[in-house]
Design a protein around this motif. Structure first.
Motif, PDB file in Angstrom:
ATOM      1  N   GLU A  99      37.630  33.037  23.300  1.00 31.73           N
ATOM      2  CA  GLU A  99      37.713  34.344  23.953  1.00 31.73           C
ATOM      3  C   GLU A  99      36.322  34.881  24.260  1.00 31.73           C
ATOM      4  OE1 GLU A  99      40.042  36.598  21.203  1.00 31.73           O
ATOM      5  OE2 GLU A  99      41.946  35.769  21.935  1.00 31.73           O
ATOM      6  N   ARG A 100      35.360  34.653  23.358  1.00 33.04           N
ATOM      7  CA  ARG A 100      33.988  35.101  23.588  1.00 33.04           C
ATOM      8  C   ARG A 100      33.373  34.373  24.782  1.00 33.04           C
ATOM      9  NH1 ARG A 100      29.044  33.527  22.747  1.00 33.04           N
ATOM     10  NH2 ARG A 100      29.606  31.620  21.650  1.00 33.04           N
ATOM     11  N   ILE A 101      33.600  33.058  24.866  1.00 31.13           N
ATOM     12  CA  ILE A 101      33.059  32.274  25.982  1.00 31.13           C
ATOM     13  C   ILE A 101      33.711  32.697  27.291  1.00 31.13           C
ATOM     14  CG2 ILE A 101      32.967  29.949  26.971  1.00 31.13           C
ATOM     15  CD1 ILE A 101      32.650  28.925  24.082  1.00 31.13           C
ATOM     16  N   ALA A 102      35.009  32.958  27.277  1.00 29.48           N
ATOM     17  CA  ALA A 102      35.706  33.407  28.487  1.00 29.48           C
ATOM     18  C   ALA A 102      35.166  34.762  28.930  1.00 29.48           C
ATOM     19  CB  ALA A 102      37.209  33.474  28.237  1.00 29.48           C
ATOM     20  N   GLN A 159      32.110  35.925  28.416  1.00 24.10           N
ATOM     21  CA  GLN A 159      30.783  35.689  28.985  1.00 24.10           C
ATOM     22  C   GLN A 159      30.896  35.116  30.391  1.00 24.10           C
ATOM     23  OE1 GLN A 159      28.788  33.121  26.208  1.00 24.10           O
ATOM     24  NE2 GLN A 159      28.077  34.811  24.922  1.00 24.10           N
ATOM     25  N   ALA A 160      31.846  34.215  30.608  1.00 23.19           N
ATOM     26  CA  ALA A 160      32.036  33.634  31.938  1.00 23.19           C
ATOM     27  C   ALA A 160      32.469  34.707  32.938  1.00 23.19           C
ATOM     28  CB  ALA A 160      33.063  32.509  31.879  1.00 23.19           C
ATOM     29  N   ARG A 161      33.336  35.634  32.512  1.00 19.98           N
ATOM     30  CA  ARG A 161      33.743  36.725  33.416  1.00 19.98           C
ATOM     31  C   ARG A 161      32.563  37.628  33.740  1.00 19.98           C
ATOM     32  NH1 ARG A 161      38.515  36.488  30.327  1.00 19.98           N
ATOM     33  NH2 ARG A 161      37.708  37.988  28.835  1.00 19.98           N
ATOM     34  N   ASP A 162      31.724  37.899  32.729  1.00 19.28           N
ATOM     35  CA  ASP A 162      30.547  38.746  32.960  1.00 19.28           C
ATOM     36  C   ASP A 162      29.588  38.097  33.950  1.00 19.28           C
ATOM     37  OD1 ASP A 162      31.600  40.538  31.164  1.00 19.28           O
ATOM     38  OD2 ASP A 162      30.308  39.924  29.484  1.00 19.28           O
ATOM     39  N   VAL A 163      29.342  36.805  33.790  1.00 23.51           N
ATOM     40  CA  VAL A 163      28.440  36.101  34.701  1.00 23.51           C
ATOM     41  C   VAL A 163      29.031  36.070  36.096  1.00 23.51           C
ATOM     42  CG1 VAL A 163      27.472  33.819  35.227  1.00 23.51           C
ATOM     43  CG2 VAL A 163      27.347  34.716  32.909  1.00 23.51           C
ATOM     44  N   ALA A 164      30.320  35.821  36.218  1.00 27.77           N
ATOM     45  CA  ALA A 164      30.968  35.755  37.527  1.00 27.77           C
ATOM     46  C   ALA A 164      30.948  37.111  38.221  1.00 27.77           C
ATOM     47  CB  ALA A 164      32.397  35.255  37.386  1.00 27.77           C
ATOM     48  N   SER A 165      31.099  38.198  37.493  1.00 30.45           N
ATOM     49  CA  SER A 165      31.115  39.529  38.109  1.00 30.45           C
ATOM     50  C   SER A 165      29.707  40.000  38.452  1.00 30.45           C
ATOM     51  CB  SER A 165      31.806  40.535  37.183  1.00 30.45           C
ATOM     52  OG  SER A 165      31.044  40.695  35.992  1.00 30.45           O
ATOM     53  N   ARG A 209      27.213  38.044  39.710  1.00 25.16           N
ATOM     54  CA  ARG A 209      26.662  37.289  40.834  1.00 25.16           C
ATOM     55  C   ARG A 209      27.119  37.889  42.148  1.00 25.16           C
ATOM     56  NH1 ARG A 209      27.488  30.949  39.508  1.00 25.16           N
ATOM     57  NH2 ARG A 209      25.892  30.793  37.915  1.00 25.16           N
TER      58      ARG A 209
END
Length: 152
Positions: A93-96, A98-104, A106
């Motif tokens: 859940e933590r990795i997911a 972080q991935a959402r944060d990076v995607a939003s 960019r």
């Protein structure tokens, strides 16, 4: 059942002949073998009934297991076996997140429709081929078409 050696067997036979007598000995052997046969049958039936009880107990365990799987308890049991502390789930859940944060964070460079439109236009553009001039060959100083005609 009994493991009698030849000496023990001879002793029993001698005692039987002396006590029962040679005339009644065949009747005694038949009745003893009949009792032994009945005892073996009873032992076999008892053993098969014990095996049947064990199979039924095993079937009851299997029924309980199937019932627990069908009741939805199976997912929880698998989760408990694979990730008992829940650490793996928390990490995923933590990795997911972080991935959402990076995607939003960019910026979007170009939309997929624009990229597709550009590739279609490139494919429709006519390809112009420039005519090639005949260059003189180094060996005889003639140009290529003349030397090809001369070779025929």
């Amino acid at each position: 059942m009994f493991d009698l050696g030849w000496q023990e067997f001879m002793l029993i036979a001698f005692v039987a002949v002396v006590i029962v007598g040679p005339r009644d000995l065949p009747r005694l052997v038949r009745s003893v073998s009949s009792y032994i046969r009945k005892a073996r049958t009873i032992a076999r039936d008892f053993q098969s009934s014990l095996e049947e009880v064990a199979r039924e107990a095993e079937l009851d365990d299997l029924r309980k297991e199937a019932k627990s799987i069908s009741s939805g308890d199976f997912g929880k049991r698998v989760t408990d076996l694979v990730d008992p502390g829940g650490d793996t789930k928390k990490e995923m859940e933590r990795i997911a997140g972080q991935a959402r944060d990076v995607a939003s964070s960019r910026p979007v460079e170009s939309a997929p429709d624009e990229i597709e439109a550009e590739s279609i236009q490139d494919a429709k553009a006519p390809v112009t081929a420039e005519p090639t001039e005949a260059k003189p060959s180094k060996s005889d100083g003639k140009n290529a078409p003349e030397s090809a005609a001369a070779g025929q």
